[in-house]
Design an enzyme around this catalytic site. Structure first.
Site, PDB file in Angstrom:
ATOM      1  N   HIS A  51      43.968  36.563  41.137  1.00 41.50           N
ATOM      2  CA  HIS A  51      42.800  35.488  40.369  1.00 41.50           C
ATOM      3  C   HIS A  51      41.889  36.166  39.630  1.00 41.50           C
ATOM      4  O   HIS A  51      41.276  35.482  38.932  1.00 41.50           O
ATOM      5  CB  HIS A  51      42.730  34.138  41.233  1.00 41.50           C
ATOM      6  CG  HIS A  51      43.828  33.329  41.813  1.00 41.50           C
ATOM      7  ND1 HIS A  51      44.452  32.702  40.932  1.00 41.50           N
ATOM      8  CD2 HIS A  51      44.410  33.487  42.799  1.00 41.50           C
ATOM      9  CE1 HIS A  51      45.195  31.831  41.643  1.00 41.50           C
ATOM     10  NE2 HIS A  51      45.185  32.381  42.845  1.00 41.50           N
ATOM     11  N   GLU A 106      46.948  38.270  46.940  1.00 40.47           N
ATOM     12  CA  GLU A 106      46.911  36.665  46.314  1.00 40.47           C
ATOM     13  C   GLU A 106      45.693  36.376  45.580  1.00 40.47           C
ATOM     14  O   GLU A 106      45.577  35.752  44.511  1.00 40.47           O
ATOM     15  CB  GLU A 106      47.627  35.535  47.105  1.00 40.47           C
ATOM     16  CG  GLU A 106      49.135  35.832  47.554  1.00 40.47           C
ATOM     17  CD  GLU A 106      49.650  34.347  47.904  1.00 40.47           C
ATOM     18  OE1 GLU A 106      50.018  33.710  46.997  1.00 40.47           O
ATOM     19  OE2 GLU A 106      50.301  34.649  49.228  1.00 40.47           O
ATOM     20  N   LYS A 133      50.235  28.231  46.775  1.00 41.71           N
ATOM     21  CA  LYS A 133      48.985  28.296  45.957  1.00 41.71           C
ATOM     22  C   LYS A 133      49.327  28.036  44.675  1.00 41.71           C
ATOM     23  O   LYS A 133      48.349  26.989  43.994  1.00 41.71           O
ATOM     24  CB  LYS A 133      48.097  29.607  46.315  1.00 41.71           C
ATOM     25  CG  LYS A 133      47.689  29.866  47.660  1.00 41.71           C
ATOM     26  CD  LYS A 133      46.768  31.105  47.647  1.00 41.71           C
ATOM     27  CE  LYS A 133      46.302  31.432  49.236  1.00 41.71           C
ATOM     28  NZ  LYS A 133      45.479  32.625  48.945  1.00 41.71           N
TER      29      LYS A 133
END
Length: 333
Positions: free
Chosen positions: A200, A196, A126
């Site tokens: 962010h 994950e 990513k």
């Protein structure tokens, strides 16, 4: 690569056997042009030349925590990836691994290089910074005889290549906006993926998300009613489109909504490409994924399409690093 050129199936390994790895096993079960023969998780690995049984592997992992307990072919190991590379005869691996820490995928790639193994590697990575680490290995991968495809999931991946294709209508690209919706009935099936995503969020990073206990993740999801709203993410779609000459990375934005309590997508996943045509008109192309397609379908399908394409390149003697925006995937029957 024509059907005649692959009379024998491509022998595939899957590294990582969480939610994404298990979905990959299910996808491969329906493919005649690929044979799933190898798998590794954190605690063990399994290799069967004639092909692995998805139900047996998933049962072993879910009941005992590792495919290493699979009878009779599972082997427990604290260096499962290195041991599997040394033992298995595999044409290509799908790296269905969590990139926590952010250097993890690159460290796995080093294991392949140092082992002397030659073949195809595909990831669904990513973060931009993670892909940049792999770009530094481009020459080393070429010299090692490895054909590596990076950013081959949904985003980056499917939506990135859709943007690259749609860009052909324009003389100049003004913006690429990727918006995704993900629905997961139970976040624990995709623990690493959710972590994950948490990385962010404002106030979080990769290290903090990685260190969170399951209880801490659940507490966070309780505060948000199971919804993660993500904006201006560090997603490698930007560097991939820049490398492909489509537009500068500052014109690419990625964000979305993840519902960790319902399988239904909270919004439709799409990419909007806005640009100026040679006649001077401003227009926007929109590519929208069907709401019925799951995250797993939109990640694993492209990943194996790219693995097939990379296998064709490898057999022609083309090695090195490529992104999903540079090579078209090939449909796997």
């Amino acid at each position: 690569m024509s059907a005649e050129q692959i009379a024998s199936p491509i022998r595939v390994g899957v590294l990582g056997f969480g939610g994404l790895g298990q979905a990959a096993a299910r996808v491969l079960a329906g493919k005649k042009q690929m044979l799933w023969v190898a798998v590794a998780d954190r605690e063990g690995y399994a290799y069967v030349e004639e092909g692995l049984n998805p139900d047996a592997c998933i049962g072993s992992y879910q009941s005992r925590g590792s495919v290493g307990y699979l009878q009779p072919s599972g082997i427990l190991s604290d260096r499962s990836i290195a041991d599997l590379i040394a033992q298995a005869s595999v044409d290509g691996y799908f790296l269905a691994l969590p990139n926590l820490p952010n250097t993890f995928i690159a460290s796995v790639v080093h294991q392949f290089i140092e082992s002397g193994w030659q073949g195809v590697l595909v990831d669904a990575i990513k973060r931009t910074s993670a892909v940049e680490q792999l770009l530094e290995l481009k020459d080393t991968l070429r010299q090692a005889g490895i054909t590596y495809m990076t950013g081959c999931g949904a985003t980056p991946g499917l939506l990135t290549v859709a943007a690259a294709l749609a860009a052909q209508s324009y003389a100049e690209i003004h913006s690429v906006k990727i918006t995704f919706g993900v629905g997961i009935a139970n976040w624990e099936a995709y623990r690493s993926t959710i972590r994950e995503d948490i990385a962010h969020l404002p106030g979080y990073n990769v290290e903090k998300a990685r260190a969170m206990t399951d209880a801490e993740v659940e507490a966070l999801l309780d505060r948000t009613d199971g919804i993660l709203t993500l904006e201006n993410m560090e997603h490698a779609d930007d560097v991939m489109l820049e490398l492909a000459g489509i537009c500068s990375r500052d014109r690419v934005t990625v964000g979305g909504v993840v519902d960790t309590r319902h399988a239904k997508k909270p919004l439709s996943t799409n990419v909007q490409i806005t640009g100026r045509t040679f006649e001077g008109k401003i227009s926007t192309h929109t590519f929208t994924l069907g709401d019925e397609t799951s995250m797993a379908a939109n990640v694993c399908g492209p990943a194996f399409g790219y693995l097939k394409a990379a296998t064709s390149l490898h057999r022609q003697g083309t090695y090195g690093l490529f992104t999903a925006a540079e090579i078209m995937p090939q449909f796997v029957r």
